[in-house]
Scaffold this motif. Structure first.
Motif, short mmCIF file in Angstrom:
data_model
loop_
_atom_site.label_atom_id
_atom_site.label_comp_id
_atom_site.label_asym_id
_atom_site.label_seq_id
_atom_site.Cartn_x
_atom_site.Cartn_y
_atom_site.Cartn_z
N MET A 125 0.51 -1.23 0.06
CA MET A 125 -0.05 0.01 0.22
C MET A 125 1.09 1.10 -0.09
O MET A 125 1.87 1.19 0.44
CB MET A 125 -1.19 -0.62 1.04
N GLN A 126 0.35 2.68 -0.38
CA GLN A 126 1.41 3.27 -0.81
C GLN A 126 0.95 4.18 0.54
O GLN A 126 0.58 3.65 1.51
CB GLN A 126 0.32 4.71 -2.04
N ARG A 134 -1.80 -0.21 -5.34
CA ARG A 134 -3.24 -0.90 -4.58
C ARG A 134 -3.67 -1.45 -4.96
O ARG A 134 -4.64 -1.89 -6.37
CB ARG A 134 -4.28 0.60 -4.25
#
Length: 273
Positions: A167-168, A230
């Protein structure tokens, strides 16, 4: 009989039958009664019945005990008197029976009635126990389904952990957000699409292919941009959706770059000039 609201009522048809009157005249008598609107609403209700001979709908009235008493109180003769008494007694007996059935057995004084009510209570108890057993069986089925779901979740856990690991960062922002910040600071006059075009023209983003609008290698090596991955789940696998985000360093970089450009009043800005 009882109406749709559970109230004890009789009808104009029954009144006509037992008093030996034509039904249309009983309806007329009801409609000619002198009573208040509140009394009429509380004790008389218009309904319909089907004439078995013609198959047509006709008007009739349902009435409560008080409505019936008010109506037949004006009828005269021996037969009228007998039926007034009989109807009133029937209403009273029905009310007593309903009260008896709704009261617990220990509150009923008459031994026969108390025994009858006790039998009804036992039937109700058995019915309730049966429903409880069905409910317990249903709860057991639900528990088994929950166990199966938990087992399925365990098989999916490695995929979820992998997805979470890529995830970012919450410190990165999108290209659209960067365009908004620049515009709010009066450093870039246009919107997101124009900023994407500017980034591609000046070598920050790739211009073609399957990596279109993703960062160039130089942008990532400089720490200005990165690819945010994502994931979203399907029944069989984890699918990765990639997009460009601007790092905290990149955000400051573009702010400084556009301020510098504004101070120089230059229209040409290139990567790493």
């Amino acid at each position: 009989m009882q109406n749709g609201n559970g109230n004890n009522v009789t009808t104009s048809l029954i009144v006509a039958q037992v008093f030996g009157k034509e039904h249309n005249k009983v309806v007329r008598d009801i409609e000619n009664l002198l009573y208040s609107t509140d009394f009429r609403v509380a004790n008389f209700g218009e309904a319909t019945f089907i004439n078995p001979k013609t198959g047509q709908n006709h008007k009739m009235y349902e009435m409560t005990k008080d409505g019936f008493s008010f109506l037949v109180m004006g009828y005269t003769g021996k037969k009228a008197g007998e039926f007034k008494e009989k109807f009133i007694n029937n209403f009273n007996e029905m009310e007593k029976k309903i009260r008896r059935l709704s009261s617990p057995s220990y509150q009923i004084e008459d031994p026969i009635s108390r025994a009858e009510r006790w039998i009804e209570e036992q039937k109700e108890k058995l019915l309730l126990e049966s429903k409880n057993e069905q409910l317990e069986e249903l709860n057991g089925q639900l528990a088994e389904e929950n166990i199966k779901l938990a087992e399925e979740n365990l098989t999916q856990k490695p995929k979820v952990e992998f997805a979470d690991s890529i995830m970012q960062s919450s410190d990165c922002i999108s290209v659209g957000d960067m365009a908004t910040i620049l515009k709010q600071n009066d450093l870039f006059k246009k919107g997101q699409n124009a900023f994407f075009m500017w980034l591609r023209y000046n070598g920050y983003l790739l211009c073609r292919g399957i990596r279109y609008n993703l960062p160039t290698q130089k942008s990532m090596n400089a720490g200005i941009m990165r690819i945010a991955e994502r994931p979203y789940m399907t029944k069989e696998e984890v699918i990765i959706n990639k997009r460009t985000v601007i790092t905290p360093y990149g955000q400051q970089y573009f702010l400084n770059l556009f301020r510098k450009n504004k101070s120089k009043k230059s229209q040409t800005i290139t990567l790493f000039d």
